[in-house]
Design a protein around this motif. Structure first.
Motif, PDB file in Angstrom:
ATOM      1  N   UNK A 161       0.803  -1.221   0.000  1.00 56.01           N
ATOM      2  CA  UNK A 161       0.000   0.000   0.000  1.00 56.01           C
ATOM      3  C   UNK A 161       0.840   1.278   0.000  1.00 56.01           C
ATOM      4  N   UNK A 162       2.100   1.170   0.452  1.00 56.80           N
ATOM      5  CA  UNK A 162       2.982   2.343   0.341  1.00 56.80           C
ATOM      6  C   UNK A 162       3.222   2.657  -1.129  1.00 56.80           C
ATOM      7  N   UNK A 214      -6.659   4.714  -4.665  1.00 56.75           N
ATOM      8  CA  UNK A 214      -7.723   3.822  -4.195  1.00 56.75           C
ATOM      9  C   UNK A 214      -8.266   2.958  -5.332  1.00 56.75           C
ATOM     10  N   UNK A 215      -8.371   3.547  -6.531  1.00 59.26           N
ATOM     11  CA  UNK A 215      -8.819   2.746  -7.688  1.00 59.26           C
ATOM     12  C   UNK A 215      -7.778   1.651  -7.977  1.00 59.26           C
ATOM     13  N   UNK A 216      -6.507   2.034  -7.897  1.00 58.72           N
ATOM     14  CA  UNK A 216      -5.429   1.057  -8.117  1.00 58.72           C
ATOM     15  C   UNK A 216      -5.539  -0.073  -7.087  1.00 58.72           C
ATOM     16  N   UNK A 275      -6.021   5.347   2.098  1.00 59.16           N
ATOM     17  CA  UNK A 275      -4.818   5.365   1.256  1.00 59.16           C
ATOM     18  C   UNK A 275      -3.594   5.759   2.077  1.00 59.16           C
ATOM     19  N   UNK A 276      -3.770   6.751   2.967  1.00 51.09           N
ATOM     20  CA  UNK A 276      -2.621   7.252   3.719  1.00 51.09           C
ATOM     21  C   UNK A 276      -2.167   6.331   4.847  1.00 51.09           C
ATOM     22  N   UNK A 277      -2.944   5.303   5.129  1.00 51.33           N
ATOM     23  CA  UNK A 277      -2.482   4.330   6.123  1.00 51.33           C
ATOM     24  C   UNK A 277      -1.191   3.660   5.680  1.00 51.33           C
TER      25      UNK A 277
END
Lengths: 451, 89
Positions: free
Chosen positions: A157-158, A381-383, A436-438
């Motif tokens: 996710x990074x 987020x779409x990715x 996303x920022x998590x």
């Protein structure tokens, strides 16, 4: 030889746009690694121009001799992030070297400005990823891809967060040129190492030093076969028709690939039996779905038809070639497919429906133009959504989203050529920012533990 | 090597003669011919032996296809192997 077979083949080529979409030479650059970036670039230039010097001529000779159109010659190389890890320095130098070498041998795209970061990023990976917008803006034919997830490793996710920003920036830096940068950048989950199609091609490290892959196409041929079968056939009978057609198309690919490999003196890699549409009339995957019996692609029934089509194409192709690989299936790029463009313009095809379709087709959200004010977080987020579909379903998924900088829903963006044109499609505006920022990782699914 | 020439066009006298002449001019041997007229569309398939030399062969194909265009005929020349690959298991 039966004359109806001969006429069938001639008709496929003359009227139904059957062609070899690409002959792609995969070249390993591992032996070009040097701790000095300039020497590394020199070695890359000389290896590419040496290995691929006859590629275009050989393809054109085969095309003339056999009477089969061969549309593109391309090159894929080892993910450049590996070389950046050794040499350090400004990765854009590599992009410029690739661009120059590819132009000098006359190919029309070179892929492999890539990084594989599904589990974590090295310094080299990060440097490469951060350089992508500039690299795509200052070169013409270099393609880039980043693998951010896999069934085995989960989703990084990074990297997903970073790629949202990179996609946006790639579009921003090329906003005077139809945001062209973003159309040369693919974000993958479960990327394959032997894909001959751009923009996602790279030459995996488990591949031989040099080899040749072939990508066949032929949506028009499949559509014509379905049309000929008529509306009274059952779905399984239609699947059978598609299978037989895919067999024939793939055999042609196998023949051309074997010949090309033999003449170039390198091993033959794979046939990628993808139905790859172009904006040309009659060369559309959407039109096949409509021929099966949908009023418009994107309406109810689309996912089921596409699932059947994708599976039938694979089944026919597998029997026709000893080495099927790449992405193999049906592509659904919006801007490259006349039927998809029409459906998007009418509003019957939405990004959400396309997402469902990617669960059953061979790739993912491809060539989708989104409003220029879409935030990097939303793109990320779409990715992530798309990668999740790939991760859970053990399949390749990808995102090639083009934020149309300065444009709004309803306007169009025109790339020209094979990349086509398309309307800006609406994206929901609710914010995914906190998620996303998590950062961190989405752990790999339970079914990845197979050992 | 052997190649397959397909000729498609509106039926009129002299099409077969035209194609055969084009071949004869370059000493290309015709091994087999089948032809059919469906409604008023003329369709002919010729199996011929063509030069092994690629340059010579390319020249033949280019000239024949261009000559066909002048006569409002669609002429297509393809290597025999394609049909064997696509239609035989």
């Amino acid at each position: 030889m039966r004359s109806d077979y001969i006429l069938e083949t001639v008709r496929m080529i003359e009227e139904e746009c059957l062609d070899i979409r690409t002959i792609t030479m995969g070249i390993s650059l591992l032996d070009c690694c040097d701790s000095d970036i300039d020497r590394s670039c020199e070695k890359i230039y000389s290896k590419i121009t040496r290995c691929a010097k006859d590629l275009v001529k050989t393809a054109q000779d085969i095309s003339k001799e056999y009477g089969i159109p061969i549309i593109n010659e391309r090159i894929s190389v080892t993910p450049i992030s590996l070389l950046v890890s050794v040499s350090g320095g400004d990765p854009v130098k590599y992009a410029k070297t690739l661009d120059r070498a590819a132009k000098d041998v006359g190919v029309n795209f070179i892929g492999g400005y890539s990084a594989l970061v599904q589990k974590g990023m090295t310094e080299g990976d990060r440097a490469l990823i951060e350089s992508i917008p500039e690299a795509l803006a200052c070169t013409d034919i270099v393609c880039s891809s980043v693998n951010i997830g896999s069934t085995k490793a989960g989703i990084n996710m990074d990297a997903v967060r970073l790629m949202g920003q990179i996609v946006r920036k790639s579009a921003e830096l090329t906003k005077d040129n139809n945001c062209f940068g973003a159309s040369k950048l693919v974000v993958f989950c479960n990327a394959v190492e032997d894909n001959p199609f751009m923009a996602g091609a790279f030459h995996g490290i488990s591949e031989p030093d040099v080899c040749v892959h072939v990508g066949v196409s032929g949506p028009g041929v499949v559509r014509e076969a379905v049309k000929e079968a008529g509306p009274d056939k059952t779905m399984d009978e239609i699947a059978e028709v598609i299978k037989k057609t895919a067999f024939k198309i793939t055999r042609m690919g196998q023949l051309v690939g074997t010949l090309a490999a033999e003449r170039l003196g390198v091993p033959f890699g794979i046939v990628d039996l993808s139905l790859a549409p172009t904006p040309a009339v009659g060369d559309s995957v959407a039109r096949i779905l409509e021929e099966i019996g949908l009023e418009s692609t994107g309406g109810p029934g689309t996912t089921a038809c596409l699932a059947m089509l994708n599976d039938a194409v694979k089944k026919g192709g597998v029997m026709a070639s000893s080495s099927v690989g790449g992405l193999s299936g049906a592509f659904i790029p919006v801007s490259e497919d006349a039927g998809m463009i029409e459906a998007a313009e009418q509003g019957t095809l939405s990004i959400e429906k396309l997402e469902a379709m990617t669960a059953v087709c061979s790739v993912g959200l491809d060539m989708i133009i989104i409003p220029g004010d879409t935030t990097a977080e939303t793109i990320s987020a779409i990715i992530a959504d798309e990668a999740a579909i790939g991760m859970i379903n053990n399949k390749t998924t990808a995102c090639r989203l083009i934020p149309a900088i300065g444009k709004q829903e309803g306007e169009t963006l025109n790339f020209g050529g094979l990349l086509g044109y398309g309307p800006v499609m609406p994206v929901r505006k609710v914010k995914p920012d906190t998620m996303v920022n998590r950062g961190g990782r989405i752990p790999s699914p339970i079914h990845s533990l197979k050992n | 090597m052997r190649a397959v020439i397909s000729v498609i066009g509106k039926d009129r006298p002299g099409i077969l003669a035209f194609a055969a002449n084009e071949c004869a001019r370059r000493s290309i041997n015709i091994e087999d011919v089948t032809q059919k007229v469906l409604e008023d569309m003329f369709t002919m398939i010729m199996i011929v032996t063509v030069p092994d030399d690629p340059e010579e062969y390319h020249a033949f194909v280019t000239e024949l296809e261009a000559a066909g265009e002048e006569q409002a005929l669609k002429i297509h020349v393809m290597h025999e192997d394609i049909f064997n690959a696509m239609h035989r298991i």
